[in-house]
Scaffold this motif. Sequence first.
Motif, short mmCIF file in Angstrom:
data_model
loop_
_atom_site.label_atom_id
_atom_site.label_comp_id
_atom_site.label_asym_id
_atom_site.label_seq_id
_atom_site.Cartn_x
_atom_site.Cartn_y
_atom_site.Cartn_z
N LYS A 112 -10.08 13.02 7.29
CA LYS A 112 -8.91 12.26 7.71
C LYS A 112 -9.34 10.97 8.40
O LYS A 112 -8.74 9.93 8.22
CB LYS A 112 -8.03 13.09 8.64
N GLU A 166 -7.72 10.74 1.26
CA GLU A 166 -6.82 10.05 0.35
C GLU A 166 -7.42 10.00 -1.05
O GLU A 166 -6.74 10.26 -2.04
CB GLU A 166 -6.56 8.64 0.87
N GLY A 179 -10.79 8.57 5.86
CA GLY A 179 -9.85 8.24 4.79
C GLY A 179 -10.21 8.84 3.45
O GLY A 179 -9.51 8.66 2.47
N THR A 198 -5.79 12.30 -4.18
CA THR A 198 -5.16 11.60 -5.31
C THR A 198 -5.87 11.95 -6.61
O THR A 198 -5.51 11.47 -7.67
CB THR A 198 -5.18 10.08 -5.10
N TYR A 235 0.40 10.41 -3.13
CA TYR A 235 -0.37 10.79 -1.94
C TYR A 235 0.57 11.02 -0.77
O TYR A 235 0.39 11.97 -0.01
CB TYR A 235 -1.40 9.71 -1.60
N ILE A 236 1.57 10.16 -0.63
CA ILE A 236 2.56 10.40 0.42
C ILE A 236 3.89 10.76 -0.23
O ILE A 236 4.15 10.41 -1.37
CB ILE A 236 2.71 9.18 1.36
N THR A 281 0.83 -1.20 0.00
CA THR A 281 0.00 0.00 0.00
C THR A 281 0.86 1.25 0.00
O THR A 281 0.57 2.22 -0.71
CB THR A 281 -0.94 -0.02 1.22
N PRO A 286 -8.19 3.42 -3.38
CA PRO A 286 -7.46 3.24 -2.13
C PRO A 286 -7.90 1.99 -1.39
O PRO A 286 -8.95 1.41 -1.70
CB PRO A 286 -7.80 4.50 -1.32
N ARG A 303 1.52 13.83 5.53
CA ARG A 303 0.76 12.59 5.68
C ARG A 303 1.69 11.42 5.43
O ARG A 303 2.55 11.46 4.57
CB ARG A 303 -0.44 12.58 4.74
N GLY A 304 1.45 10.42 6.18
CA GLY A 304 2.18 9.14 6.03
C GLY A 304 3.66 9.31 6.10
O GLY A 304 4.31 9.32 5.10
N LYS A 329 0.67 4.20 -2.68
CA LYS A 329 0.42 5.59 -2.29
C LYS A 329 1.49 6.51 -2.83
O LYS A 329 1.22 7.67 -3.16
CB LYS A 329 0.35 5.71 -0.76
#
Lengths: 307, 238
Positions: B78, B84, B81, B88, A51-52, A42, A79, B237-238, A46
Amino acid sequence: MDISIQNLGKSYGLQKAVDGISFDVKTGEILGFLGPNGAGKTTTMKMICNYITIDQGDVIIGGKSVKTGELKKYIGYLPENNPLYLEMPVIDYLEFCAALQQVPKAQIPDRVRQMVRLCGLNVEKHKKIAELSKGYRQRVGLAQAMIHDPEILILDEPTTGLDPNQIVEIRELIRQLGRQKTVILSTHILPEVEATCDRILIINRGKIVADGTADTLRKQSQGQQVIRIKIDDANTESAFQALSGLPSVGMVDIIDGTNGRFEIQSKPEMTANKDIFLLCAKNNWILSESIPFETKLEDIFRDLTLN
Amino acid sequence: MNPVWTITKREFNSFFDSLVAYILLFAFLGFSGFFTWLYGADIFIRKEADLQVFFSIAFWTLFFFIPAITMRQLAEEKKTGTIEMLLTKAVTDRQVVVGKFLSCLLLVCVALLFTLPYYISVAQLGNIDHGATICGYFGLILMSAAYIGIGLFASSITNNQIVAFLLALFIGIFFHFIFNFIASASTGMLGEIFDTLSLSRHYESIIRGVLDTKDIIYFLSIVFISLVLAEINISKRG
């Protein structure tokens, strides 16, 4: 559009979630992304979707780095847990996604209609997403990923929650799309990878441990050919002796002595089929079964990821 | 279509899809109307043809009303989810934040639109100062913009709506009266600094009918700074 992943890495604190992986995916290829939980599937997806942030390396799509943020409109992304705006009706939601993905306003109703048909949402299209079952929500998730007819599809576990009929339909759909597009999908369901993907990539602890088609992976892990045979009208003991004596046979196992069943492993890079057949013919034994034994993908997966 | 507007439209509609918009409009108009027309130092006691009473009531009702509409904006995305899915798509973090900001501001403007009958009624009753009243509405919108910015910032920090609500109120209370309080209690440099920081001072000067660029810049810089901070928060994020 081709995807080229170059030495991609991502760390969370001291733990390396993705540890310098590199691979390419070409247009018209469906890549199955496998790995145990927490392997970094994942996270990689991402990063491809921007996204990250990418800690190390780069993802190049069609010659451009995803870090520029300009490539999002070429990517359709589903996702992992398929998050959706539950309070929105299906049609409104798809229209919203289409508008965000810069589908020209005049084409939006058409695209939405196509997606509704393609994903089998016709009956449910006026309901709010919150009122849909898990399977239908998954279809909405797929529809939103494909709404702008993207060049690249990144699907994180696309068939979870679908019934068997729908799984077959979605696989067929992915196969169709995969002819002109670049598809990366991750899944836990191993037969699914075999059914859908041209190529399999197994990752474990952030590193690639296998890359190839299902067949090549099988050959790699299995080494020697294995067949199971059944010989009627023969004394088990003498048959065992005779089989063991063949030049191409490496090892013989008696599976069932009373019924004359054996498992035979050939010597490396040899096939024992012919020798066995000739041996039986010579002794007037009846070779009533001969089954090439395939290593299951599950076993390969377990071999590569349990260490 | 511009992605900002697409997001604004969706967010604005979602206020009305859930009961949020109706409950808050009802509460806002109920409180403001009650205290403007029926209770306390209302318009009839004041006996002047202006909306000063409404403006000082709305100053407080909006203070509570706004964190309630901003709290879910980013926190909920958030938590579920959906952020996300949203980020994107072909949108930038900034477009998402600005889109959400505009949708909240639009909802506040709708609420204020419903108070136009107050304006019309008072104009019928006496000789209203149109300039000062329009200025007052402008002040309310500026103040709301500042609190929406703060609310979005609070919402970008956490994924818990209640925390976002309380945090927005907590930050807001400094601008709303603590800075003002310190300013009145201190002298010299310190007094001046807090006087400049106090949102209520700037607001009061606008609703008196004095439109000073300093006040406008003050409100817009709160909006700007908090939106930039919110954007930075969601980009982590992440």
